[in-house]
Design an enzyme around this catalytic site. Structure first.
Site, short mmCIF file in Angstrom:
data_model
loop_
_atom_site.label_atom_id
_atom_site.label_comp_id
_atom_site.label_asym_id
_atom_site.label_seq_id
_atom_site.Cartn_x
_atom_site.Cartn_y
_atom_site.Cartn_z
N GLU A 127 -23.03 42.91 -25.16
CA GLU A 127 -23.39 41.74 -24.73
C GLU A 127 -24.88 41.65 -24.76
O GLU A 127 -25.45 42.73 -24.26
CB GLU A 127 -22.81 41.64 -23.28
CG GLU A 127 -23.28 40.25 -22.41
CD GLU A 127 -22.65 40.06 -21.03
OE1 GLU A 127 -22.87 39.29 -20.44
OE2 GLU A 127 -22.10 41.05 -20.60
N MET A 269 -21.37 47.64 -18.30
CA MET A 269 -20.71 46.82 -19.00
C MET A 269 -19.15 46.62 -18.97
O MET A 269 -18.65 47.76 -19.10
CB MET A 269 -21.30 47.02 -20.74
CG MET A 269 -20.73 45.77 -21.39
SD MET A 269 -21.39 44.22 -20.99
CE MET A 269 -20.00 43.28 -21.74
N GLU A 270 -18.78 45.49 -18.56
CA GLU A 270 -17.48 45.41 -18.29
C GLU A 270 -16.49 45.27 -19.61
O GLU A 270 -15.20 44.78 -19.31
CB GLU A 270 -17.09 43.85 -17.51
CG GLU A 270 -17.14 42.78 -18.11
CD GLU A 270 -18.78 42.20 -18.40
OE1 GLU A 270 -18.98 41.18 -18.59
OE2 GLU A 270 -19.67 43.07 -17.95
N ASN A 271 -16.61 45.80 -20.54
CA ASN A 271 -15.72 45.93 -21.93
C ASN A 271 -14.53 45.92 -21.31
O ASN A 271 -13.90 46.69 -20.68
CB ASN A 271 -16.29 47.02 -22.79
CG ASN A 271 -17.74 47.05 -22.96
OD1 ASN A 271 -18.44 46.09 -23.36
ND2 ASN A 271 -18.10 48.10 -22.58
N GLU A 304 -17.95 45.69 -12.05
CA GLU A 304 -17.25 45.67 -13.63
C GLU A 304 -16.04 45.53 -13.42
O GLU A 304 -15.41 44.85 -14.44
CB GLU A 304 -17.84 47.30 -14.32
CG GLU A 304 -19.36 47.19 -14.23
CD GLU A 304 -20.08 46.00 -14.85
OE1 GLU A 304 -19.82 45.36 -15.59
OE2 GLU A 304 -21.33 45.79 -14.08
N HIS A 307 -14.78 42.04 -13.05
CA HIS A 307 -15.00 41.22 -14.12
C HIS A 307 -13.78 41.20 -15.07
O HIS A 307 -13.65 40.34 -15.80
CB HIS A 307 -16.15 41.85 -15.01
CG HIS A 307 -17.54 41.29 -14.97
ND1 HIS A 307 -17.54 39.95 -14.84
CD2 HIS A 307 -18.62 42.00 -14.96
CE1 HIS A 307 -18.89 39.92 -14.75
NE2 HIS A 307 -19.63 40.70 -14.65
N GLU A 326 -21.08 36.14 -13.76
CA GLU A 326 -21.91 37.09 -13.18
C GLU A 326 -21.90 36.53 -11.82
O GLU A 326 -22.04 37.39 -10.92
CB GLU A 326 -23.22 37.36 -13.97
CG GLU A 326 -23.33 37.77 -15.33
CD GLU A 326 -22.48 39.44 -15.26
OE1 GLU A 326 -22.36 40.07 -14.05
OE2 GLU A 326 -22.27 39.76 -16.40
#
Length: 879
Positions: A127, A269-271, A304, A307, A326
């Site tokens: 991202e 990061m919310e992968n 996270e 998300h 967000e």
């Protein structure tokens, strides 16, 4: 390579993708000198696209193209075009399979975008537009695909191989190599792709969902951090339970993974199913991390995880809609943190960030709406406006609808748009449809930049027992936006009688009072509200619980502020009254060198220090003076040195007058036998360290002994670093040097603690001058490739150590400009974020603004300036 010529992208020019990718099959061959990426895309024309597109366009960045196959047929030169940032394939059929092989060099990737190496570990950050640094792809959030990923690497060096989804196949290969294949059953945009390969320790736990499913929870860290995962794991389980109870959202995969990475541009990061975290945002032990770090980790882990639904299952259509995921998720993690701790303290912390930093952003050259209309570089729009103001916009919807209708709206939103890439309008529409409320005017919060200003006047009709409030709203001009329309603002207030009790509030025409706190809805430029049955002139408590991200102008007297500090039932406004009183006193000293500190502030602080029955967490917040950054934000033509010295005079006067009270407070707040991050224990440690810092500030010898004893005997980092910080900011230079050396020797093998050590020194108004900061940059523990180290030294100096950064000779500004120029070649994202302290040069007095402007101009003159920095610098210098 990406071009340095900036191009402005406009929301108004959005068009759906010409092609969709239903499935992505990836195979990574990882080596020490690079990685080969085999990508197989199942592509079809988008039936919603406008007009036929014969040519397929795929984004790329820093890739070496090895081969292209279309439906199994290798394309030759002339049958495709490789432009570096674009791979063009003409005359493609309506549905086809495209195979692309690329070579990349993660070990040389200092930008930390795409696939790179951190401490010998392969990891990704995709991202916003990092996936194009891995392979050619339509790298935009509205292209959602199912992914199958096979990772191959040396088994001894990289025993752990991770990606999104579920582990479906693994095995050994020739040459001591092995593979693992991961399959993600849910479609996702490319920015949520993740890969990790390394020699990591696995910490496992389980969570049983509300439907009875067992979820495998794993946290992966380097071996040296194996004992620091417990708090993050507990936070994850609390977040999962909370999301089920409050939003009805259950986790959807069989496994949820977190990986800690030292070199990371962001916090986390919310992968999908594989969250990658900056190590500082996931690793914690009482001995090595502070209370603030524990609370931050809990909030970020929750953010996270949340998300998974508000960002992954339902994602944003384009990057203009970034706050869709967000803002909503920050609102969710804020409510979670409030439920886990003190709601009032959490509200104060959120409002402080908004009023100090986001309001400044709203008034600066990079001001933009929550949903921007244009951008040059999307990385520059991961801002407080998108995150924090975006969360406040969602919070206002919650206030206007109430918790039940808001939950009904969120359920509808998730149900209606599951598996889709949508817009902020879709979110608001779901809230409208679920509640029956018209939020048409409210949408202006997404469209208009700037912080609304509410000017409030009042009068009291004693004969008619009517109290009248006149509220006017205005929104300042911002770059590209003038003549703004009135916004829909929830304005919560209460009225206090002469004894400090809340009055029941009845508006004219109402038959019965509507409670002691009323949420008035402002929709016009001016409103007049009449409250009846008020038998004496009240003291107004305005914008309770900070019900909207606005400024309020009302002429409270100091006596009224003292009254609100003592009696207001709204904890936020008790704190706010104290802040307003302190601001007024500091401003008085700024304009009059011979003025003395108003004794009313001294008495207010004494009362707070000795009130053991009050909420000690709130007391700890109320005793904190307004920061220099906030005082600057409230000023026009700010003179930093005058503000700094006035605040110092107030602090020293308070500490001198309250010496005995501070010592008594310190002794009352004895450390608990066992460390816990409860609101009560956090408040106790906060009060204890605040009292110590105030006493050290005036060079108190008894406090010096207490600080040294606390430093050497502390069993937790909050107390040890609290003592260290107090000594560093004291006049006791020998103690400062000895404790800094001792701290480093004790913790030099722990990078996260060393970052605290750097930050305490770089932010010190006593010893953290520019020469000291330059010495820190030459220290053996400093690493120019690590974003955390840069933030802890350069960021702390420029953002927190305002008196030294704003030396009138401009040396601090040029130092920052030189740092930005240096980092722009290796990590443009970090370079761009460091620009912020210079961008509001017009805010300051001429003696400062000229130096700031010249520093920005020196950055602008750099050859090959990145798009990231170019956009910020040019907007900051624009007429």
């Amino acid at each position: 390579m990406r071009t340095n010529q900036p191009k402005t992208i406009y929301l108004s020019e959005y068009r759906v993708p010409d092609f969709l990718v239903d499935h992505v099959d990836l195979r990574f061959e990882l080596f020490e000198d690079g990685a080969r990426v085999h990508s197989t895309l199942s592509v079809r024309r988008n039936p919603e696209a406008t007009g036929p597109a014969e040519q397929l366009e795929l984004n790329g960045d820093s890739l070496t193209l090895e081969s292209v196959h279309l439906d199994g047929r290798e394309l030759q030169a002339g049958q495709f075009e490789d432009r570096g940032e674009l791979l063009l394939v003409p005359s493609v059929p309506d549905a086809f399979e495209l195979q692309v092989v690329t070579w990349i060099e993660p070990q040389n990737n200092t930008r930390l975008e795409g696939l790179y190496k951190s401490s010998g570990m392969f990891c990704t950050q995709c991202e916003a537009e990092g996936f194009r640094c891995i392979t050619y792809f339509p790298d935009r959030p509205d292209v959602m695909s199912r992914y199958r990923t096979r990772i191959e690497a040396d088994k001894a060096s990289y025993p752990i191989l991770l990606s999104n989804g579920n582990d479906v196949e693994r095995g050994d290969l020739d040459g001591g190599r092995h593979f693992v294949t991961w399959e993600d059953p849910f479609p996702k945009p490319s920015y949520l792709f993740a890969l990790v390969a390394g020699d990591l320790v696995e910490k496992k736990d389980r969570f049983t969902t509300m439907s009875g499913r067992d979820i495998d929870l794993r946290i992966y860290v380097e071996p040296r951090n194996a004992t620091k995962t417990g708090h993050a794991m507990d936070s994850l389980k609390r977040a999962m339970r909370w999301d089920e109870e409050v939003y009805g959202r259950e986790y959807d995969l069989d496994i949820f993974m977190i990986v800690a990475v030292d070199d990371f541009n962001m916090g986390a990061m919310e992968n999908k199913g594989l969250n990658i975290f900056n190590s500082s945002c996931v690793l914690a032990s009482p001995e090595s991390e502070t209370d603030m770090a524990f609370q931050r980790i809990e909030a970020i882990v929750a953010h996270e995880y949340f998300h998974n639904w508000s960002g992954n299952r339902v994602t944003c259509r384009d990057w203009f809609q970034l706050s869709l995921k967000e803002g909503f998720t920050v609102f969710r993690d804020s409510r979670f943190s409030a439920d886990m701790g003190s709601p009032t303290v959490k509200r104060i912390e959120d409002a402080t960030l908004l009023r100090t930093a986001q309001f400044a952003e709203d008034a600066g050259p990079m001001a933009h709406p929550v949903r921007p209309a244009s951008y040059m570089e999307i990385s520059n729009f991961y801002t407080l406006t998108i995150y924090e103001k975006g969360a406040e916009v969602v919070r206002m919807i919650h206030t206007l609808l109430g918790p039940d209708l808001f939950r009904k709206g969120s359920d509808l939103y998730f149900q209606r748009h599951d598996g889709q890439a949508v817009t902020t309008d879709d979110f608001v529409r779901a809230m409208e449809d679920a509640s029956g409320r018209d939020l048409g005017q409210f949408r202006l919060w997404y469209e208009q930049a700037g912080t609304p200003v509410l000017t409030v006047e009042d009068d009291y009709d004693e004969a008619g027992q009517v109290y009248r409030l006149t509220v006017r709203q205005s929104i300042p001009d911002t770059p590209g936006q003038t003549g703004k329309k009135p916004q829909h603002i929830p304005f919560a207030l209460g009225l206090l009688d002469q004894d400090g009790n809340d009055l029941p509030l009845a508006l004219a025409g109402e038959e019965a009072p509507g409670g002691s706190t009323r949420v008035l809805e402002l929709t016009d430029e001016e409103h007049v509200f009449e409250f009846t049955g008020i038998d004496s002139r009240p003291v107004p408590s305005l914008l309770r619980d900070f019900s909207a991200p606005v400024r309020v102008n009302y002429p409270w007297s100091r006596d009224q502020l003292m009254f609100l500090m003592s009696h207001d039932s709204d904890g936020f406004n008790r704190w706010d009254a104290g802040q307003r009183l302190a601001v007024d006193v500091i401003r008085e000293l700024s304009g009059h060198a011979d003025a003395s500190v108003d004794d009313r502030l001294v008495q207010a602080c004494r009362t707070l220090l000795n009130d053991q029955d009050a909420d000690q967490a709130l007391v700890a917040k109320m005793l904190q003076l307004p920061s220099e950054a906030y005082l600057i934000e409230l000023s026009d033509g700010a003179d930093v040195q005058i503000i700094h010295h006035a605040r110092e005079r107030v602090l020293k006067a308070l500490a001198t007058a309250l010496r005995d009270d501070l010592l008594a407070c310190y002794r009352r707040q004895q450390p608990a036998e066992h460390y816990q991050v409860t609101p009560e224990d956090v408040a106790s440690r906060s009060l204890r360290n605040m009292a110590l810092a105030w006493l050290l500030h005036i060079g108190d010898e008894q406090a010096r002994e207490l600080a040294l004893e606390q430093f050497h005997s502390a069993t937790n980092m909050t107390d040890q670093s609290g003592a260290l910080r107090a000594l560093v900011n004291s006049p006791f230079g020998d103690d400062r040097s000895r404790t800094l050396d001792a701290f480093y020797q004790q913790w030099h093998q722990d990078p996260q603690v060393v970052e605290q050590w750097f930050s305490i020194q770089a932010a010190s108004p006593v010893s953290g001058d520019l020469a000291a900061v330059r010495r820190l940059l030459e220290h053996e523990a400093f690493d120019w490739k690590n974003p955390n180290k840069i933030r802890c030294v350069v960021g702390a100096f420029a953002g927190q150590n305002l008196a030294h950064f704003h030396e009138q000779d401009g040396s601090g500004y040029q130092f920052l400009a030189d740092t930005i120029r240096r980092l722009d070649d290796s990590n443009p994202q970090i370079a761009a974020r460091l620009c912020a302290p210079l961008t509001r040069w017009r805010k300051f007095a001429h003696v400062y603004s000229e130096g700031m402007r010249k520093a920005l101009e020196s950055v602008r003159e750099k050859d090959g300036l990145s798009r990231d920095v170019y956009e910020i610098v040019h907007k900051s210098l624009a007429d």
